[in-house]
Design an enzyme around this catalytic site. Sequence first.
Site, PDB file in Angstrom:
ATOM      1  N   GLN A 152      -9.572  -1.137 -39.539  1.00  0.00           N
ATOM      2  CA  GLN A 152     -10.259  -2.309 -40.220  1.00  0.00           C
ATOM      3  C   GLN A 152     -10.713  -1.841 -41.656  1.00  0.00           C
ATOM      4  OE1 GLN A 152     -11.111  -4.982 -38.404  1.00  0.00           O
ATOM      5  NE2 GLN A 152     -10.214  -4.049 -36.598  1.00  0.00           N
ATOM      6  N   ARG A 175     -12.893  -9.843 -33.449  1.00  0.00           N
ATOM      7  CA  ARG A 175     -13.301  -8.593 -33.957  1.00  0.00           C
ATOM      8  C   ARG A 175     -14.762  -8.912 -34.144  1.00  0.00           C
ATOM      9  NH1 ARG A 175      -8.123  -7.161 -37.868  1.00  0.00           N
ATOM     10  NH2 ARG A 175      -7.211  -6.056 -36.041  1.00  0.00           N
ATOM     11  N   TYR A 178     -10.546  -0.416 -30.002  1.00  0.00           N
ATOM     12  CA  TYR A 178      -9.668  -1.539 -29.463  1.00  0.00           C
ATOM     13  C   TYR A 178     -10.058  -2.679 -30.646  1.00  0.00           C
ATOM     14  CZ  TYR A 178     -13.335  -3.564 -26.358  1.00  0.00           C
ATOM     15  OH  TYR A 178     -14.496  -3.818 -25.616  1.00  0.00           O
ATOM     16  N   GLU A 179      -9.083  -3.646 -30.374  1.00  0.00           N
ATOM     17  CA  GLU A 179      -9.022  -4.599 -31.497  1.00  0.00           C
ATOM     18  C   GLU A 179      -8.550  -4.218 -32.890  1.00  0.00           C
ATOM     19  OE1 GLU A 179      -8.845  -7.995 -31.150  1.00  0.00           O
ATOM     20  OE2 GLU A 179      -9.361  -7.689 -28.982  1.00  0.00           O
ATOM     21  N   GLY A 180      -7.756  -3.207 -33.052  1.00  0.00           N
ATOM     22  CA  GLY A 180      -7.651  -2.512 -34.075  1.00  0.00           C
ATOM     23  C   GLY A 180      -8.755  -1.507 -34.476  1.00  0.00           C
TER      24      GLY A 180
END
Lengths: 586, 586
Positions: free
Chosen positions: B437, B286, B430-432
């Site tokens: 977040q 992240r 992406y990546e959450g």
Amino acid sequence: MKYLLHRVFNVGSFFPTLNMPQELEPDLVDAILHEVARMAEEVLAPLNQSGDSSGCRFESGRVLTPEGFKQAYDSFADGGWCGFTGAPDYGGQGMPKLLSVCLEEMLFAANSSFALYPLLTSGAALAIQAHGNPSLQASYLGSLYSGKFTGTMCLTEPQSGSDLGLLKTRAIPRQDDTYSIEGTKIFITGGEHDLTENIIHLVLARLPDSPAGVKGISMFLVPRQLLNENGTSGANNQVKCGSIEQKMGIKASATCVMNFEGSIGYLVGEPNQGLACMFTMMNYERLTMGSQGIGLSQYAYQVARDYALERRQGRSPIIDNSGSEDASLLADHPDIRRMLLTLRGNLMAGRALTFYTAMKLDVCKFSDDRDAIESATVLVDLLTPVVKAYCTDRGFEDCVSAQQVLGGYGYIKDWGLEQCVRDARIAQIYEGTNGIQALDLLGRKVVRNQGSSIRILVTEIEEFAARCKSHESLYRKASVLKRSTDELMSLTQHLVKLARSEPAAVGVAAVSYLNLLGTVTYGYMWLQILANANFDEEQINGENYLEGIRTAGEYYFDRMLSQVRFWTDTALAGLGPLLAMKSNQL
Amino acid sequence: MKYLLHRVFNVGSFFPTLNMPQELEPDLVDAILHEVARMAEEVLAPLNQSGDSSGCRFESGRVLTPEGFKQAYDSFADGGWCGFTGAPDYGGQGMPKLLSVCLEEMLFAANSSFALYPLLTSGAALAIQAHGNPSLQASYLGSLYSGKFTGTMCLTEPQSGSDLGLLKTRAIPRQDDTYSIEGTKIFITGGEHDLTENIIHLVLARLPDSPAGVKGISMFLVPRQLLNENGTSGANNQVKCGSIEQKMGIKASATCVMNFEGSIGYLVGEPNQGLACMFTMMNYERLTMGSQGIGLSQYAYQVARDYALERRQGRSPIIDNSGSEDASLLADHPDIRRMLLTLRGNLMAGRALTFYTAMKLDVCKFSDDRDAIESATVLVDLLTPVVKAYCTDRGFEDCVSAQQVLGGYGYIKDWGLEQCVRDARIAQIYEGTNGIQALDLLGRKVVRNQGSSIRILVTEIEEFAARCKSHESLYRKASVLKRSTDELMSLTQHLVKLARSEPAAVGVAAVSYLNLLGTVTYGYMWLQILANANFDEEQINGENYLEGIRTAGEYYFDRMLSQVRFWTDTALAGLGPLLAMKSNQL
């Protein structure tokens, strides 16, 4: 749209006050809307993704539009839509701008690339109608209204974008009252294509010995093919497309480099008055661009909402999950609701603002009431840059938010929202960048007249808000709106004064000021929307439509209107470093 | 980067406090940076536009990367960059994350699509290093570090995105301690490509009889090709790429649908601890995504700045135009300066924040000081979602602003900025997603521990601000920053309390809270940057570099930090309508 037209803006009372070519009963209005919607849904929307994928092609000087565009265009023209607002004397339908913005919004929502071909044509026709001599009008308007020809605006040159004073294209008088046009224009929307037998260019160019800068610009009509005596398209006129641009979006709209190589042109309007002639239609065009922002984000909203009402992820803290193993609908997660209600808050108010401004344009064009025309003119001039910039900035942001609702799917072509984002982006740039709009607003429309125009708008808002205070459900909202107009006026007065000693203050504050005015006018629109909603009456479409409007309106006043404070705070903030900065420090 | 590393964060003092595999003298640090820059400029950047144009192709189960990618990858791997942070025991270079974020930012700036292949590999290697058994480590780490293999993370499934608890992929034990993996994963970055002989997938899947939800997820290593006894890649392992996605951007990065059809997998870590294992590297990944936002907007800034220093349009009110007929540079128009300084304000602080967070990760990994590790862990957990979301949101917005500086040219492919915008967009998703977040930050990292983590950060900021007050040039800025931490803490306390009675408040306030914390931490970074600039010393590179930093810092405190008020105002605004809204009103 119907809710706004009938309930909020009451076209049933409004249209009869105008001296229009035809009567527009509410039923007819609805019938027109449904017909436009049908065409947008059935003819244009199906070509939106395929048009984006294939784009326009450039082959040895010709531009080929994507498959299906020619048939769609013919069907659109056959429906009489190209001449929707055109003068009836030449076969136009003489429709008001208020209905035209509905048409435009639907076209942009369904297929923004397609929309630009007929909409640029309308703009060109408008300029010819306003400034062309009777012979030009007789030769060209009929074919533009019927869709047999399309039109373009040729302003930009490689060295001359926001600053038209720098343009170099020359117009050399010939012996027969025509002119020989020489120069290169870029970013010409629909400059070349295969939809029609002829394309009519309105070209800004300089006459010999004309003054430097914007005062030496004249407008010329330059057809791709010269017309034969019987009005049919004849010989080539040395108008050549040099290439088309590869762009981020609106890929099915041909953006052309146009070379005029001694093309024959006809003067439109007076010599050296080209910019004034162009600006006749600028208010119409810039309002239209606002509709692009609204249309695309309306489409994006619909996709995001449907997705949020179907997709299940995680457990929402809002609803009662007990007894269910299922994940919750996205639509029941607070942060998703935040995005959807923000879209809604902008969409409904933005659409209302385009309608409101269109009505003022209709007053200017069709009213006999000179006072009404005068105040409508002031409001149109003031609000046009707001609609152009604020509606397209919000439109882009809202497309991005809608895309975010879909998560990873939002980034994938199949789902359509990434195209929305790419197509919406251009509306912030063309027809004068949004930064230029802000300078136009604060510099020309506010500071130059010492804030007199804005005072007219604010007075109207405050009178309306004062009337709303008697309604219990509107009291707080009306009060908040009044406080926001107070902030607006106090900043205005400060800027008007400051600009005398520090002209750069206008440039520093312009974008914040435009956003401030946009936020306030959206608030004004929401107050009108809520004031006209009778929540006791039966549901429309059985879908709690009015309750939904009320919720979105509450949300606007609770959360979105507070941007007023932010834009006021930032307007002049950073003036010092902005002025102090040196180029070599960047 | 050098300014931040040496002057602001003083790596010369910092690195020796860590127990790292190698000594990193300041000169070596600079040499590494220059080597990365050379590779980014000469090898990767030239493939950025061509990679975007051609994209990846999918042909009968195989994915072909764009022309030149294979050679570039080989050259990248030969340079040893794939194992930059890897464990030296298996051939990694053991570099700190602080230098890795420099590498990552440059890779993303030069070619975001390319960057993802090695960066995902680093993430996979990290998980194997942390949780794999010695045999897995011995078999795979060397080839991942050398770049002979790449790695992926296989999390998402069609029905399971933000909510991993819904995933269905199954892992069925076989007789030999391995597992048979069955299921479909989507959005797998680098799931299939032609760069390496093998691809190592880390797959989240469910063991039989495992608990429902996230507590029943385990992690498996699934190679595309099984390894022969001698470590070379052998038989196919029934890992099949079903298709690749057509996306808005990062088109040269293959985003794959991966079908595991009874593929042999090896358990990584303990059964049902898959999510915890995945989260080991999540903080690293992240943080990396934050660098994508910074890198792309850094590139966009450079293009916009150069354009603004060359393009002339209109007359600026800022500079002395007398005696010149020329139009002014764009860079001398206030509204253009507003955009460029806003980019600058975000870029420098954003980069500093990624560095700061990376240093905390390095403390966690390399320090012997338990207290330092403890507080660094708290700060990493707290700041990771901020870096991921705030840096990528600002990164996207800033790419859009840079594009706007170029006007029409910004919309044209040749100029590169429209690609920046498209490539930057994915980092928000992406990546959450950035919404996720924000929920992670406010829910897990703030409310759950009653604000104790945020208090540690705020105490550090306030102590630093208090020290700065003794400097005349920093007094006002330190005071403003202190007021902003006051607002942050007062909102925090309110939210911690409110969340007890109204859990939905977290979801309503999350995005505002993250933006508030981001704005404050950027202010903290700017104060550190300014506190370490000695404006008396000679110019760096003869380019008034330090003066430029000072101007941008002034601008941040004058204009950008005022967002604190906006985010505080909006955090809980609209709670009522958000909760009241019903799905059928949308």
